[in-house]
Design an enzyme around this catalytic site. Structure first.
Site, PDB file in Angstrom:
ATOM      1  N   GLU A  48      92.438   5.865  30.673  1.00 21.03           N
ATOM      2  CA  GLU A  48      93.048   6.920  31.242  1.00 21.03           C
ATOM      3  C   GLU A  48      91.757   7.173  32.612  1.00 21.03           C
ATOM      4  O   GLU A  48      90.956   7.399  32.074  1.00 21.03           O
ATOM      5  CB  GLU A  48      93.073   8.241  29.860  1.00 21.03           C
ATOM      6  CG  GLU A  48      94.027   9.074  30.575  1.00 21.03           C
ATOM      7  CD  GLU A  48      95.328   9.274  30.954  1.00 21.03           C
ATOM      8  OE1 GLU A  48      95.882   8.422  30.350  1.00 21.03           O
ATOM      9  OE2 GLU A  48      95.431  10.509  32.320  1.00 21.03           O
ATOM     10  N   SER A  49      92.253   7.347  33.435  1.00 17.74           N
ATOM     11  CA  SER A  49      91.583   7.672  34.882  1.00 17.74           C
ATOM     12  C   SER A  49      91.171   8.901  34.882  1.00 17.74           C
ATOM     13  O   SER A  49      89.739   8.947  35.403  1.00 17.74           O
ATOM     14  CB  SER A  49      92.301   6.700  36.293  1.00 17.74           C
ATOM     15  OG  SER A  49      93.545   7.737  36.029  1.00 17.74           O
ATOM     16  N   CYS A  78      95.559  -1.163  36.119  1.00 15.55           N
ATOM     17  CA  CYS A  78      96.077   0.142  35.780  1.00 15.55           C
ATOM     18  C   CYS A  78      95.153   1.314  35.582  1.00 15.55           C
ATOM     19  O   CYS A  78      94.765   1.862  37.002  1.00 15.55           O
ATOM     20  CB  CYS A  78      96.189  -0.135  34.207  1.00 15.55           C
ATOM     21  SG  CYS A  78      97.745   1.199  34.047  1.00 15.55           S
ATOM     22  N   ARG A 105      99.654   8.456  40.235  1.00 10.90           N
ATOM     23  CA  ARG A 105     100.048   7.800  39.248  1.00 10.90           C
ATOM     24  C   ARG A 105     100.816   8.224  37.911  1.00 10.90           C
ATOM     25  O   ARG A 105     101.449   8.897  38.697  1.00 10.90           O
ATOM     26  CB  ARG A 105      98.648   8.755  38.665  1.00 10.90           C
ATOM     27  CG  ARG A 105      96.972   8.520  39.509  1.00 10.90           C
ATOM     28  CD  ARG A 105      95.862   9.568  38.034  1.00 10.90           C
ATOM     29  NE  ARG A 105      96.184   9.149  37.112  1.00 10.90           N
ATOM     30  CZ  ARG A 105      95.847  10.758  36.312  1.00 10.90           C
ATOM     31  NH1 ARG A 105      95.588  11.361  37.207  1.00 10.90           N
ATOM     32  NH2 ARG A 105      96.279  10.572  34.841  1.00 10.90           N
ATOM     33  N   ILE A 132     102.481   0.290  31.282  1.00 11.88           N
ATOM     34  CA  ILE A 132     102.279   1.485  30.100  1.00 11.88           C
ATOM     35  C   ILE A 132     101.612   2.242  30.996  1.00 11.88           C
ATOM     36  O   ILE A 132     100.492   3.084  31.422  1.00 11.88           O
ATOM     37  CB  ILE A 132     100.939   1.336  29.228  1.00 11.88           C
ATOM     38  CG1 ILE A 132     101.142   0.253  28.430  1.00 11.88           C
ATOM     39  CG2 ILE A 132     101.110   2.236  28.099  1.00 11.88           C
ATOM     40  CD1 ILE A 132      99.579  -0.963  27.523  1.00 11.88           C
ATOM     41  N   ARG A 133     102.273   3.481  31.492  1.00 13.25           N
ATOM     42  CA  ARG A 133     102.406   4.472  32.088  1.00 13.25           C
ATOM     43  C   ARG A 133     101.472   4.467  33.631  1.00 13.25           C
ATOM     44  O   ARG A 133     100.455   5.036  33.982  1.00 13.25           O
ATOM     45  CB  ARG A 133     101.291   5.689  31.789  1.00 13.25           C
ATOM     46  CG  ARG A 133     102.261   5.843  30.552  1.00 13.25           C
ATOM     47  CD  ARG A 133     101.592   7.454  29.379  1.00 13.25           C
ATOM     48  NE  ARG A 133     100.082   7.276  29.380  1.00 13.25           N
ATOM     49  CZ  ARG A 133      99.178   7.505  29.792  1.00 13.25           C
ATOM     50  NH1 ARG A 133      98.643   8.160  30.183  1.00 13.25           N
ATOM     51  NH2 ARG A 133      98.160   6.483  28.522  1.00 13.25           N
ATOM     52  N   HIS A 168      98.787  -4.258  32.840  1.00 12.44           N
ATOM     53  CA  HIS A 168      97.783  -5.140  31.416  1.00 12.44           C
ATOM     54  C   HIS A 168      97.927  -6.397  31.488  1.00 12.44           C
ATOM     55  O   HIS A 168      98.536  -6.953  29.785  1.00 12.44           O
ATOM     56  CB  HIS A 168      98.028  -4.310  29.876  1.00 12.44           C
ATOM     57  CG  HIS A 168      97.983  -2.791  30.486  1.00 12.44           C
ATOM     58  ND1 HIS A 168      96.380  -2.286  29.995  1.00 12.44           N
ATOM     59  CD2 HIS A 168      98.548  -1.880  31.212  1.00 12.44           C
ATOM     60  CE1 HIS A 168      96.674  -0.893  30.762  1.00 12.44           C
ATOM     61  NE2 HIS A 168      97.444  -1.008  31.147  1.00 12.44           N
ATOM     62  N   GLU A 170      95.294  -8.508  29.910  1.00 16.22           N
ATOM     63  CA  GLU A 170      94.768  -8.837  28.698  1.00 16.22           C
ATOM     64  C   GLU A 170      95.720  -8.432  27.158  1.00 16.22           C
ATOM     65  O   GLU A 170      95.453  -8.357  26.559  1.00 16.22           O
ATOM     66  CB  GLU A 170      94.008  -7.953  28.637  1.00 16.22           C
ATOM     67  CG  GLU A 170      93.653  -6.111  28.469  1.00 16.22           C
ATOM     68  CD  GLU A 170      95.009  -5.215  29.251  1.00 16.22           C
ATOM     69  OE1 GLU A 170      94.717  -5.830  30.342  1.00 16.22           O
ATOM     70  OE2 GLU A 170      94.926  -4.101  29.002  1.00 16.22           O
TER      71      GLU A 170
END
Ligand code: GLN
Length: 187
Positions: A48-49, A78, A105, A132-133, A168, A170
């Site tokens: 979450e940035s 992300c 975002r 993811i979002r 993502h 990863e």
């Protein structure tokens, strides 16, 4: 062997550490400026940035990260890509300004929180991309090279030493994107 740091303040940094290790790097978690100074390249994970910004401020890591990025490669995924952008929208928020892109975002809207897509990439062939979002990169400067797109929008880009993914890597059983970052670090 390249020594890669994974910013470990918040988000899914452990999965990045695993992917980097499999791709052949020596990996350390980075939480302080001293730990940052010891690595050749850094991954800023998803998460979450806004939370990461608060933690960067609390740990006095914003400036050290910006200075690190002025000299050494960073791979932002992300939320990490949001932190590295030149400009952030929806809403506006501070960023490191290391890559000449504007991101929105949660660009795919709230009704589509996450999805797994197949993307085509000149450098890698087909890749699985877990969103993811995710943010949308809706403008990029002339120095930005688009490595892969989804639905017409860039999702994997590089500018100079830096690499950004809105998805993502990863979370997929595939370390090609991390291996590519290691090659950038090796120069
Ligand atoms: N939506 C998050 C943000 O704006 C990013 C999501 C993620 O990193 N998976 O910071």
């Amino acid at each position: 062997m390249a020594h890669i740091g994974v910013l470990a303040l918040q988000g899914d940094y452990e999965k990045h550490a695993r992917s980097l290790t499999r791709a052949g790097a020596q990996v350390s978690e980075v939480r302080t400026a001293a730990e940052l100074a010891a690595v050749d390249g850094l991954v800023i994970p998803g998460g979450e940035s806004t939370t990461m910004l608060k933690l960067l401020d609390r740990e006095a890591m914003f400036e050290p990260l910006r200075e690190f990025g002025a000299r050494k490669p960073i791979f932002g995924t992300c939320a990490g890509a949001i932190l590295m952008a030149a400009k952030v929208e929806n809403p506006e928020q501070p960023s490191l300004g290391l890559v000449d892109i504007t991101v929105r975002r949660n660009g795919y809207g709230r009704q589509l929180d996450s999805r797994v897509a197949r993307i085509d990439c000149e450098a890698f062939g087909e890749l699985e991309a877990v969103f993811i979002r995710a943010p949308i990169i809706h403008s990029a400067g002339p120095g930005v090279r688009v490595l892969a797109s989804y639905d017409g929008d860039p999702v994997l880009v590089e500018e100079g030493r830096h690499l950004l993914a809105t998805f993502h890597p990863e979370l997929s059983v595939d370390d090609r994107v991390h291996a590519y970052f290691l090659r950038k670090v090796a120069g």
